[in-house]
Design a protein around this motif. Sequence first.
Motif, PDB file in Angstrom:
ATOM      1  N   ALA A  29      42.088  26.112  31.143  1.00 52.80           N
ATOM      2  CA  ALA A  29      40.695  25.955  31.598  1.00 52.80           C
ATOM      3  C   ALA A  29      40.395  26.932  32.725  1.00 52.80           C
ATOM      4  O   ALA A  29      39.309  27.514  32.786  1.00 52.80           O
ATOM      5  N   ALA A  30      41.352  27.122  33.605  1.00 48.11           N
ATOM      6  CA  ALA A  30      41.169  28.069  34.714  1.00 48.11           C
ATOM      7  C   ALA A  30      40.980  29.484  34.166  1.00 48.11           C
ATOM      8  O   ALA A  30      40.158  30.257  34.663  1.00 48.11           O
ATOM      9  N   PHE A  31      41.718  29.817  33.126  1.00 41.77           N
ATOM     10  CA  PHE A  31      41.594  31.156  32.539  1.00 41.77           C
ATOM     11  C   PHE A  31      40.187  31.364  31.967  1.00 41.77           C
ATOM     12  O   PHE A  31      39.578  32.428  32.155  1.00 41.77           O
ATOM     13  N   GLU A  32      39.646  30.310  31.318  1.00 38.24           N
ATOM     14  CA  GLU A  32      38.272  30.426  30.779  1.00 38.24           C
ATOM     15  C   GLU A  32      37.276  30.644  31.906  1.00 38.24           C
ATOM     16  O   GLU A  32      36.335  31.419  31.785  1.00 38.24           O
ATOM     17  N   GLU A  33      37.497  29.934  33.013  1.00 37.88           N
ATOM     18  CA  GLU A  33      36.603  30.043  34.179  1.00 37.88           C
ATOM     19  C   GLU A  33      36.633  31.477  34.737  1.00 37.88           C
ATOM     20  O   GLU A  33      35.597  32.060  35.056  1.00 37.88           O
ATOM     21  N   LEU A  34      37.828  32.051  34.800  1.00 41.74           N
ATOM     22  CA  LEU A  34      37.984  33.429  35.290  1.00 41.74           C
ATOM     23  C   LEU A  34      37.226  34.412  34.394  1.00 41.74           C
ATOM     24  O   LEU A  34      36.482  35.273  34.866  1.00 41.74           O
ATOM     25  N   LEU A  35      37.403  34.249  33.070  1.00 44.06           N
ATOM     26  CA  LEU A  35      36.718  35.159  32.138  1.00 44.06           C
ATOM     27  C   LEU A  35      35.210  35.039  32.269  1.00 44.06           C
ATOM     28  O   LEU A  35      34.487  36.035  32.261  1.00 44.06           O
ATOM     29  N   GLU A  36      34.752  33.797  32.407  1.00 41.90           N
ATOM     30  CA  GLU A  36      33.313  33.574  32.518  1.00 41.90           C
ATOM     31  C   GLU A  36      32.768  34.289  33.762  1.00 41.90           C
ATOM     32  O   GLU A  36      31.722  34.936  33.708  1.00 41.90           O
ATOM     33  N   ALA A  37      33.492  34.196  34.858  1.00 40.52           N
ATOM     34  CA  ALA A  37      33.057  34.837  36.109  1.00 40.52           C
ATOM     35  C   ALA A  37      33.037  36.361  35.946  1.00 40.52           C
ATOM     36  O   ALA A  37      32.056  37.022  36.294  1.00 40.52           O
ATOM     37  N   LEU A  38      34.101  36.930  35.390  1.00 38.87           N
ATOM     38  CA  LEU A  38      34.162  38.393  35.269  1.00 38.87           C
ATOM     39  C   LEU A  38      33.096  38.927  34.318  1.00 38.87           C
ATOM     40  O   LEU A  38      32.491  39.967  34.562  1.00 38.87           O
ATOM     41  N   ARG A  39      32.860  38.185  33.228  1.00 42.01           N
ATOM     42  CA  ARG A  39      31.910  38.688  32.214  1.00 42.01           C
ATOM     43  C   ARG A  39      30.467  38.674  32.700  1.00 42.01           C
ATOM     44  O   ARG A  39      29.602  39.271  32.078  1.00 42.01           O
ATOM     45  N   LYS A  40      30.207  37.986  33.823  1.00 41.48           N
ATOM     46  CA  LYS A  40      28.844  37.960  34.384  1.00 41.48           C
ATOM     47  C   LYS A  40      28.613  39.108  35.354  1.00 41.48           C
ATOM     48  O   LYS A  40      27.519  39.271  35.880  1.00 41.48           O
ATOM     49  N   THR A  41      29.631  39.890  35.655  1.00 43.48           N
ATOM     50  CA  THR A  41      29.520  40.878  36.727  1.00 43.48           C
ATOM     51  C   THR A  41      28.854  42.173  36.257  1.00 43.48           C
ATOM     52  O   THR A  41      28.761  42.445  35.058  1.00 43.48           O
ATOM     53  N   GLU A  42      28.447  42.973  37.242  1.00 45.89           N
ATOM     54  CA  GLU A  42      27.870  44.286  36.928  1.00 45.89           C
ATOM     55  C   GLU A  42      28.902  45.150  36.183  1.00 45.89           C
ATOM     56  O   GLU A  42      28.563  45.896  35.275  1.00 45.89           O
ATOM     57  N   GLU A  43      30.179  45.018  36.587  1.00 46.83           N
ATOM     58  CA  GLU A  43      31.216  45.802  35.903  1.00 46.83           C
ATOM     59  C   GLU A  43      31.135  45.587  34.392  1.00 46.83           C
ATOM     60  O   GLU A  43      31.225  46.538  33.610  1.00 46.83           O
ATOM     61  N   TRP A  44      30.968  44.342  33.984  1.00 54.14           N
ATOM     62  CA  TRP A  44      30.985  44.037  32.540  1.00 54.14           C
ATOM     63  C   TRP A  44      29.768  44.586  31.810  1.00 54.14           C
ATOM     64  O   TRP A  44      29.774  44.703  30.590  1.00 54.14           O
ATOM     65  N   SER A  45      28.693  44.932  32.542  1.00 53.74           N
ATOM     66  CA  SER A  45      27.537  45.512  31.849  1.00 53.74           C
ATOM     67  C   SER A  45      27.903  46.894  31.299  1.00 53.74           C
ATOM     68  O   SER A  45      27.181  47.450  30.483  1.00 53.74           O
ATOM     69  N   TYR A  46      29.019  47.448  31.741  1.00 52.92           N
ATOM     70  CA  TYR A  46      29.496  48.731  31.215  1.00 52.92           C
ATOM     71  C   TYR A  46      30.490  48.556  30.067  1.00 52.92           C
ATOM     72  O   TYR A  46      30.960  49.544  29.507  1.00 52.92           O
ATOM     73  N   VAL A  47      30.844  47.323  29.755  1.00 52.61           N
ATOM     74  CA  VAL A  47      31.779  47.091  28.637  1.00 52.61           C
ATOM     75  C   VAL A  47      30.978  47.174  27.345  1.00 52.61           C
ATOM     76  O   VAL A  47      30.001  46.441  27.178  1.00 52.61           O
ATOM     77  N   ASP A  48      31.357  48.100  26.446  1.00 55.13           N
ATOM     78  CA  ASP A  48      30.578  48.164  25.206  1.00 55.13           C
ATOM     79  C   ASP A  48      31.377  47.741  23.976  1.00 55.13           C
ATOM     80  O   ASP A  48      30.837  47.674  22.875  1.00 55.13           O
ATOM     81  N   ARG A  49      32.656  47.464  24.162  1.00 52.65           N
ATOM     82  CA  ARG A  49      33.429  46.870  23.057  1.00 52.65           C
ATOM     83  C   ARG A  49      34.473  45.940  23.651  1.00 52.65           C
ATOM     84  O   ARG A  49      35.221  46.352  24.555  1.00 52.65           O
ATOM     85  N   GLU A  50      34.532  44.721  23.175  1.00 53.09           N
ATOM     86  CA  GLU A  50      35.496  43.744  23.700  1.00 53.09           C
ATOM     87  C   GLU A  50      35.883  42.778  22.592  1.00 53.09           C
ATOM     88  O   GLU A  50      35.017  42.122  22.006  1.00 53.09           O
ATOM     89  N   ILE A  51      37.164  42.706  22.319  1.00 52.34           N
ATOM     90  CA  ILE A  51      37.675  41.769  21.307  1.00 52.34           C
ATOM     91  C   ILE A  51      38.556  40.753  22.034  1.00 52.34           C
ATOM     92  O   ILE A  51      39.495  41.139  22.740  1.00 52.34           O
ATOM     93  N   ASP A  52      38.252  39.489  21.868  1.00 52.10           N
ATOM     94  CA  ASP A  52      38.987  38.435  22.579  1.00 52.10           C
ATOM     95  C   ASP A  52      39.941  37.759  21.588  1.00 52.10           C
ATOM     96  O   ASP A  52      39.502  37.042  20.692  1.00 52.10           O
ATOM     97  N   ILE A  53      41.218  38.015  21.761  1.00 53.52           N
ATOM     98  CA  ILE A  53      42.229  37.457  20.837  1.00 53.52           C
ATOM     99  C   ILE A  53      43.115  36.472  21.597  1.00 53.52           C
ATOM    100  O   ILE A  53      43.698  36.821  22.631  1.00 53.52           O
ATOM    101  N   ARG A  54      43.199  35.260  21.112  1.00 53.75           N
ATOM    102  CA  ARG A  54      44.037  34.248  21.760  1.00 53.75           C
ATOM    103  C   ARG A  54      45.268  33.971  20.921  1.00 53.75           C
ATOM    104  O   ARG A  54      45.209  33.968  19.689  1.00 53.75           O
ATOM    105  N   LEU A  55      46.362  33.666  21.635  1.00 53.19           N
ATOM    106  CA  LEU A  55      47.650  33.568  20.966  1.00 53.19           C
ATOM    107  C   LEU A  55      48.497  32.425  21.501  1.00 53.19           C
ATOM    108  O   LEU A  55      48.312  32.001  22.653  1.00 53.19           O
ATOM    109  N   VAL A  56      49.419  31.997  20.656  1.00 52.70           N
ATOM    110  CA  VAL A  56      50.409  31.016  21.102  1.00 52.70           C
ATOM    111  C   VAL A  56      51.783  31.553  20.715  1.00 52.70           C
ATOM    112  O   VAL A  56      51.969  32.128  19.646  1.00 52.70           O
ATOM    113  N   ARG A  57      52.727  31.369  21.656  1.00 53.59           N
ATOM    114  CA  ARG A  57      54.080  31.890  21.423  1.00 53.59           C
ATOM    115  C   ARG A  57      54.789  31.042  20.364  1.00 53.59           C
ATOM    116  O   ARG A  57      54.702  29.811  20.407  1.00 53.59           O
ATOM    117  N   ILE A  58      55.471  31.704  19.413  1.00 51.35           N
ATOM    118  CA  ILE A  58      56.181  30.895  18.407  1.00 51.35           C
ATOM    119  C   ILE A  58      57.686  31.067  18.525  1.00 51.35           C
ATOM    120  O   ILE A  58      58.169  31.889  19.257  1.00 51.35           O
TER     121      ILE A  58
END
Length: 182
Positions: A153-182
Amino acid sequence: MNTTIFDFIGDHAGEWKVTSMIALKGEPIEPVSHIKKISSSLVPSNKGIWTLKGIVSNLRYTEKEDKDNLVAIQEDLGRSEATLAAFIPIRKSEAWWNLAQDERRKIMENKSQHTQTGMKYLPAIARKLFHSRDIGEPFDFLTWFEYAPADAAAFEELLEALRKTEEWSYVDREIDIRLVRI
Ligand code: HEM
């Protein structure tokens, strides 16, 4: 063995199983069920369904005080309790790359507080940044994070905060891949 150049191979098998894959901005990449990360070289490789190459490089924007703080608190990848991971390839726009170094730093650190925000999530989230832009790859950065289920949950909160920033307005391609170790 080379320890600075890595291949992230999307395939039908591998040490990390994909749980979700979302193209947040720009062109998607072909869906895969697993990803493995291997030490590699600059020789073009055609392994798996796709291969993304990244280099561990020097810091560009981090000043000494932040660097010392990061080194003091950050954890390494590969902790046994960190069974979840996120692999997020990112590309920034030409407008970003046309800025001067000091303008980019101002946007990342003064206006968007990237490091200050991220630091709050250490040591729970282990992170690694790989650079891809200078080797002709489709993304500029490959980012990799590992954390325990209790910190998801903390990781989601961090992503949400970063994606709202001015820096992210310069991101023009982003693929979010989630994984679990096997
Ligand atoms: C760059 C810290 C989370 C994406 C950086 C840099 C620092 C940093 C210090 C600058 C490196 C340099 O000086 O060159 C952190 C911390 C985090 C965190 C402490 C907490 C876990 C994230 C997340 C993402 C992300 C969740 C999004 C997926 C990036 C990207 C760069 C970067 C793409 C390269 C930016 C550029 O050079 O233009 N991070 N970060 N970071 N981070 Fe984070």
